[in-house]
Design an enzyme around this catalytic site. Structure first.
Site, mmCIF file in Angstrom:
data_model
loop_
_atom_site.group_PDB
_atom_site.id
_atom_site.type_symbol
_atom_site.label_atom_id
_atom_site.label_comp_id
_atom_site.label_asym_id
_atom_site.label_seq_id
_atom_site.Cartn_x
_atom_site.Cartn_y
_atom_site.Cartn_z
ATOM 1 N N THR A 82 0.764 -1.155 -0.028
ATOM 2 C CA THR A 82 -0.011 0.012 -0.028
ATOM 3 C C THR A 82 0.700 1.159 -0.097
ATOM 4 O O THR A 82 0.627 2.182 -0.837
ATOM 5 C CB THR A 82 -0.940 -0.022 1.045
ATOM 6 N N HIS A 199 -8.744 -6.533 2.108
ATOM 7 C CA HIS A 199 -7.431 -6.815 2.716
ATOM 8 C C HIS A 199 -7.097 -8.474 2.975
ATOM 9 O O HIS A 199 -8.123 -8.893 3.927
ATOM 10 C CB HIS A 199 -7.007 -5.811 3.777
ATOM 11 N N ASP A 258 -4.560 -1.268 -5.581
ATOM 12 C CA ASP A 258 -3.111 -0.631 -5.071
ATOM 13 C C ASP A 258 -2.182 -1.848 -5.412
ATOM 14 O O ASP A 258 -1.015 -1.567 -5.949
ATOM 15 C CB ASP A 258 -3.021 -0.370 -3.686
HETATM 16 C C1 GP9 Z 1 -3.022 -0.375 6.482
HETATM 17 C C2 GP9 Z 1 -2.923 -0.623 5.155
HETATM 18 C C3 GP9 Z 1 -2.701 -2.092 4.618
HETATM 19 O O1 GP9 Z 1 -3.113 0.581 7.174
HETATM 20 O O2 GP9 Z 1 -3.151 0.407 4.425
HETATM 21 O O3 GP9 Z 1 -1.459 -2.063 3.944
HETATM 22 P P1 GP9 Z 1 -1.070 -3.320 3.007
HETATM 23 O O4 GP9 Z 1 -0.728 -4.430 3.943
HETATM 24 O O5 GP9 Z 1 -2.035 -3.372 1.840
HETATM 25 O O6 GP9 Z 1 0.449 -2.820 2.525
HETATM 26 MN MN MN Z 2 -2.710 -2.598 0.068
#
Ligand code: GP9
Ligand code: MN
Length: 429
Positions: A82, A199, A258
């Site tokens: 992310t 997620h 993302d």
């Molecule tokens: C948590 C998040 C997750 O704040 O944005 O990030 P990721 O695990 O997808 O890199």
């Molecule tokens: Mn992410």
């Protein structure tokens, strides 16, 4: 030192694109929404489970006549996931080969980022929204370096029982809260909304599950469509808040996935999703596509097939907004420019170009997916040239980040951001 900038500037100058006059300045003065769709991959667009669309609301936006949608747009993140996506989108700089640049360099480096550029050039109010604690990925510090005026993190949203799955507030509750704050921002504003529910490991309470899971038999993959469906519903709800508040008609909405949600460790499940017996490295490369769309009333839309990725977003948006950016240090190329290179670098040095795809040690023709077995001399030269472009752009971007080179660079129309101007530790209402 500042002389380290020389090769960077030379490379960028050589690879400058020209303006697409159909789009230049078309979104000038509009509010901008950057909507971060967590782990959303391009294959879910128009995908159905038992006859039901996984993402009906996004599909509607995808096919709208005032949306430019991209179907050859790739995620380019590394270990920073992310955070790398955020860094690329707002700086047009790559994440680092290891770790997360937002964590290691976000606090101390000098940046020339989208929020600061828009605030300085066009008086935009800038805000980021995310339902997780502010320290995750070092956002609370990096955002100051980027010049974000506001950061509405976890404590700004109502805490409801069962509202938090893993990394933060569930998307529907989060976006409802965010819509409330957004309406109070002075216009024009630049608002980034980072969703989270889709997620890994794709957990969702029963009452929010409204589509069947996949039936690949891989338990970590199958519920992915259920959280993706929930994410899609939350976007549908958010769009109706924007319609109701009147914000929709004077806003440009940018949506992007993302990074992948399903990793390459799940090949049989990926084959099942793609309706194939097995997958090769070409399929896995194409599986790195994520949605990218820009919607705005009056925009000349359509599905654009250019090969591009996250590094290219900032120059694209700058052109649409009529922002001066000619001399900025940004590695991407406007996705709407007709003379762009169409070479997408993956963080490990593999790439997809409009002609060739190199992934996991294999080489393919991008258009057909056929393996390249006997290269002609001319083809070899093209591949070598593409590879050189990729290797050079990655290493020059790394030089900029590792050497904090932007501190030596003073482009026209940009004043250095003073991190002390920002403080996000306000009491949440
Ligand atoms: C948590 C998040 C997750 O704040 O944005 O990030 P990721 O695990 O997808 O890199
Ligand atoms: Mn992410």
């Amino acid at each position: 030192s500042s002389s380290d900038l020389k090769p960077v500037l030379k490379f960028l100058k050589k690879n400058q694109t020209s303006k697409n006059v159909t789009y230049a300045g078309k979104a000038k003065g509009k509010n901008v929404f950057i909507i971060h769709l967590e782990s959303l991959q391009q294959w879910v667009i128009d995908y159905k489970v038992d006859g039901e669309e996984v993402t009906p609301n996004l599909n509607k936006i995808y096919h709208a006549s005032d949306t430019i949608a991209f179907d050859n747009f790739f995620n380019q993140v590394g270990q920073g996931k992310t955070a790398d996506a955020e860094l690329m989108l707002e700086n047009s700089l790559f994440g680092l080969p290891e770790g997360s640049a937002m964590t290691t360099n976000g606090t101390t480096n000098t940046f020339q980022s989208a929020p600061a550029i828009l605030e300085q050039q066009q008086g935009y109010t800038t805000a980021s929204f995310h339902g997780d604690v502010p320290s995750f990925w070092n956002r609370d510090n990096a955002y100051k370096s980027f010049g974000y005026e506001y950061f509405f993190s976890k404590s700004y949203y109502p805490s409801v029982k069962d509202d938090d799955v893993g990394y933060g507030i569930k998307d529907k509750i989060f976006l409802k809260g965010a819509a409330n704050y957004v309406q109070q921002l002075p216009q024009p504003f630049y608002a980034k909304l980072i969703t989270i529910t889709n997620h890994y490991p794709y957990i969702l309470d029963k009452k929010n599950k409204s589509i069947d899971a996949l039936k690949t038999g891989d338990n970590t993959v199958d519920p992915y469509v259920q959280t993706a469906h929930y994410l899609d519903q939350s976007i549908g709800e958010f769009m109706s808040y924007l319609d109701k508040s009147g914000l929709r008609k004077n806003s440009m909405i940018v949506l992007y996935g993302d990074h992948y949600g399903i990793s390459n460790n799940h090949k049989p499940a990926i084959a099942d999703i793609l309706g194939k017996k097995s997958v090769d490295n070409y399929d896995l490369a194409m599986f790195q596509k994520v949605p990218f769309m820009i919607q705005m009333p009056g925009l000349k839309g359509g599905i654009n097939h250019t090969y591009g990725g996250e590094i290219d977003v900032l120059p694209t948006i700058e052109n649409l907004l009529g922002v001066y950016h000619k001399n900025y240090i940004q590695f991407g190329q406007d996705l709407l420019a007709t003379d762009r290179k169409q070479i997408v670098a993956f963080r490990d040095g593999d790439f997809v170009s409009s002609q060739f795809t190199k992934y996991g040690g294999d080489l393919y023709y991008t258009k057909t997916g056929k393996k390249v077995t006997h290269e002609t001399k001319a083809q070899k030269a093209v591949v070598a040239k593409d590879q050189k472009y990729v290797t050079t752009e990655l290493s020059l971007s790394d030089d900029v980040v590792n050497g904090d080179l932007l501190r030596f660079y003073h482009p026209k129309h940009f004043t250095k951001v003073n991190k002390k101007d920002y403080n996000y530790n306000l009491n949440a209402s």
